[in-house]
Design a protein around this motif. Sequence first.
Motif, PDB file in Angstrom:
ATOM      1  N   LEU A  92       0.831  -1.191   0.000  1.00  0.00           N
ATOM      2  CA  LEU A  92       0.000   0.000   0.000  1.00  0.00           C
ATOM      3  C   LEU A  92       0.876   1.256   0.000  1.00  0.00           C
ATOM      4  CD1 LEU A  92      -3.283   0.509   1.653  1.00  0.00           C
ATOM      5  CD2 LEU A  92      -1.504   2.068   2.387  1.00  0.00           C
ATOM      6  N   ASP A  93       1.931   1.259   0.802  1.00  0.00           N
ATOM      7  CA  ASP A  93       2.846   2.392   0.892  1.00  0.00           C
ATOM      8  C   ASP A  93       3.525   2.654  -0.455  1.00  0.00           C
ATOM      9  OD1 ASP A  93       4.321   4.367   2.621  1.00  0.00           O
ATOM     10  OD2 ASP A  93       6.030   3.152   1.982  1.00  0.00           O
ATOM     11  N   ALA A  94       3.851   1.607  -1.179  1.00  0.00           N
ATOM     12  CA  ALA A  94       4.507   1.753  -2.477  1.00  0.00           C
ATOM     13  C   ALA A  94       3.551   2.297  -3.542  1.00  0.00           C
ATOM     14  CB  ALA A  94       5.076   0.411  -2.931  1.00  0.00           C
ATOM     15  N   MET A  95       2.276   1.972  -3.447  1.00  0.00           N
ATOM     16  CA  MET A  95       1.309   2.383  -4.462  1.00  0.00           C
ATOM     17  C   MET A  95       0.672   3.734  -4.181  1.00  0.00           C
ATOM     18  SD  MET A  95      -0.725  -1.066  -5.563  1.00  0.00           S
ATOM     19  CE  MET A  95      -1.859  -0.801  -4.254  1.00  0.00           C
ATOM     20  N   ALA A  96       0.469   4.045  -2.914  1.00  0.00           N
ATOM     21  CA  ALA A  96      -0.288   5.238  -2.540  1.00  0.00           C
ATOM     22  C   ALA A  96       0.573   6.493  -2.575  1.00  0.00           C
ATOM     23  CB  ALA A  96      -0.873   5.050  -1.144  1.00  0.00           C
ATOM     24  N   GLN A  97      -0.065   7.611  -2.854  1.00  0.00           N
ATOM     25  CA  GLN A  97       0.603   8.906  -2.745  1.00  0.00           C
ATOM     26  C   GLN A  97       0.891   9.210  -1.281  1.00  0.00           C
ATOM     27  OE1 GLN A  97       1.495  11.262  -5.264  1.00  0.00           O
ATOM     28  NE2 GLN A  97       1.347   9.310  -6.319  1.00  0.00           N
ATOM     29  N   ARG A  98      -0.034   8.839  -0.420  1.00  0.00           N
ATOM     30  CA  ARG A  98       0.115   9.000   1.019  1.00  0.00           C
ATOM     31  C   ARG A  98      -0.908   8.110   1.707  1.00  0.00           C
ATOM     32  NH1 ARG A  98      -2.666  14.253   3.284  1.00  0.00           N
ATOM     33  NH2 ARG A  98      -4.639  14.153   2.187  1.00  0.00           N
ATOM     34  N   TRP A  99      -0.674   7.836   2.980  1.00  0.00           N
ATOM     35  CA  TRP A  99      -1.617   7.053   3.762  1.00  0.00           C
ATOM     36  C   TRP A  99      -1.474   7.432   5.221  1.00  0.00           C
ATOM     37  CZ3 TRP A  99      -0.242   3.512   7.589  1.00  0.00           C
ATOM     38  CH2 TRP A  99       1.096   3.113   7.621  1.00  0.00           C
ATOM     39  N   GLY A 100      -2.461   7.062   6.011  1.00  0.00           N
ATOM     40  CA  GLY A 100      -2.401   7.416   7.423  1.00  0.00           C
ATOM     41  C   GLY A 100      -3.550   6.816   8.203  1.00  0.00           C
ATOM     42  N   VAL A 101      -3.664   7.297   9.433  1.00  0.00           N
ATOM     43  CA  VAL A 101      -4.695   6.814  10.352  1.00  0.00           C
ATOM     44  C   VAL A 101      -5.367   8.010  10.993  1.00  0.00           C
ATOM     45  CG1 VAL A 101      -5.147   5.446  12.427  1.00  0.00           C
ATOM     46  CG2 VAL A 101      -3.321   4.766  10.872  1.00  0.00           C
ATOM     47  N   GLU A 102      -6.680   7.992  11.040  1.00  0.00           N
ATOM     48  CA  GLU A 102      -7.436   8.990  11.786  1.00  0.00           C
ATOM     49  C   GLU A 102      -8.076   8.258  12.958  1.00  0.00           C
ATOM     50  OE1 GLU A 102     -10.132  10.702   8.947  1.00  0.00           O
ATOM     51  OE2 GLU A 102      -8.514  11.707   7.878  1.00  0.00           O
ATOM     52  N   VAL A 110      -8.219   3.799   8.677  1.00  0.00           N
ATOM     53  CA  VAL A 110      -6.949   3.696   7.956  1.00  0.00           C
ATOM     54  C   VAL A 110      -7.274   4.027   6.509  1.00  0.00           C
ATOM     55  CG1 VAL A 110      -4.983   2.237   7.379  1.00  0.00           C
ATOM     56  CG2 VAL A 110      -6.183   1.899   9.555  1.00  0.00           C
ATOM     57  N   TRP A 111      -6.504   4.929   5.932  1.00  0.00           N
ATOM     58  CA  TRP A 111      -6.813   5.428   4.601  1.00  0.00           C
ATOM     59  C   TRP A 111      -5.551   5.522   3.740  1.00  0.00           C
ATOM     60  CZ3 TRP A 111      -4.080   9.748   3.386  1.00  0.00           C
ATOM     61  CH2 TRP A 111      -3.570  10.492   4.450  1.00  0.00           C
ATOM     62  N   CYS A 112      -5.793   5.584   2.456  1.00  0.00           N
ATOM     63  CA  CYS A 112      -4.708   5.871   1.522  1.00  0.00           C
ATOM     64  C   CYS A 112      -5.281   6.672   0.366  1.00  0.00           C
ATOM     65  CB  CYS A 112      -4.023   4.600   1.035  1.00  0.00           C
ATOM     66  SG  CYS A 112      -5.034   3.561  -0.025  1.00  0.00           S
ATOM     67  N   ARG A 128       5.648   8.886   2.101  1.00  0.00           N
ATOM     68  CA  ARG A 128       4.265   8.434   2.021  1.00  0.00           C
ATOM     69  C   ARG A 128       3.766   8.162   3.416  1.00  0.00           C
ATOM     70  NH1 ARG A 128       5.612   6.694  -3.520  1.00  0.00           N
ATOM     71  NH2 ARG A 128       7.121   5.211  -2.840  1.00  0.00           N
ATOM     72  N   GLY A 129       3.345   6.968   3.678  1.00  0.00           N
ATOM     73  CA  GLY A 129       2.731   6.670   4.962  1.00  0.00           C
ATOM     74  C   GLY A 129       3.737   6.561   6.070  1.00  0.00           C
ATOM     75  N   SER A 130       3.564   7.381   7.056  1.00  0.00           N
ATOM     76  CA  SER A 130       4.432   7.295   8.215  1.00  0.00           C
ATOM     77  C   SER A 130       3.742   6.531   9.314  1.00  0.00           C
ATOM     78  CB  SER A 130       4.773   8.693   8.702  1.00  0.00           C
ATOM     79  OG  SER A 130       3.612   9.339   9.166  1.00  0.00           O
ATOM     80  N   GLY A 131       2.435   6.291   9.139  1.00  0.00           N
ATOM     81  CA  GLY A 131       1.665   5.686  10.201  1.00  0.00           C
ATOM     82  C   GLY A 131       1.360   6.702  11.277  1.00  0.00           C
ATOM     83  N   GLY A 132       1.882   7.911  11.135  1.00  0.00           N
ATOM     84  CA  GLY A 132       1.657   8.977  12.102  1.00  0.00           C
ATOM     85  C   GLY A 132       0.425   9.771  11.739  1.00  0.00           C
ATOM     86  N   PRO A 133       0.373  11.018  12.159  1.00  0.00           N
ATOM     87  CA  PRO A 133      -0.793  11.839  11.861  1.00  0.00           C
ATOM     88  C   PRO A 133      -0.974  12.002  10.361  1.00  0.00           C
ATOM     89  CG  PRO A 133       0.798  13.024  13.255  1.00  0.00           C
ATOM     90  CD  PRO A 133       1.387  11.706  12.902  1.00  0.00           C
TER      91      PRO A 133
END
Length: 138
Positions: A92-102, A110-112, A128-133
């Motif tokens: 997901l991290d490789a494909m997405a422009q960004r991702w994260g968690v709300e 969890v979104w991307c 991309r996704g840091s898993g942070g904010p």
Amino acid sequence: MTFELDLLAVPKAVPEVRRLLRHHSCEVRLCASELLTNVIDHLGEGTPVTVRVLVTDHGHTRVEVTDPDPRALPVLLRATTTDESGRGLALLDAMAQRWGVEQGVDRKTVWCELEAPGQGTATLPHGRGSGGPPQRWP
């Protein structure tokens, strides 16, 4: 157009969600599958979820999966060649422009975001996704 579906996270739901998203790109279907599979693997079969696919104000496609456990956060792993699992978020991290968690009080999403077909690649200041904010577009 927004797609939204409430369901129980069970293995047979994964191909059904892919089928329902058949008019979206294979990247959208794959991200929805990976996010749903993470709920099954980490929260357990039968967890109630909401799967959403929508277009952002910036023209990107956003895939979201909301579940009722705000404490079980996704972790981006670097699986080795011998690991049998742990590649879902890396994919997901490789494909997405960004991702994260709300996080909410009683749930998390969890979104991307994926670029729309034909768009150029955007460069994000923090990867991309840091898993942070959630990261914000400038």
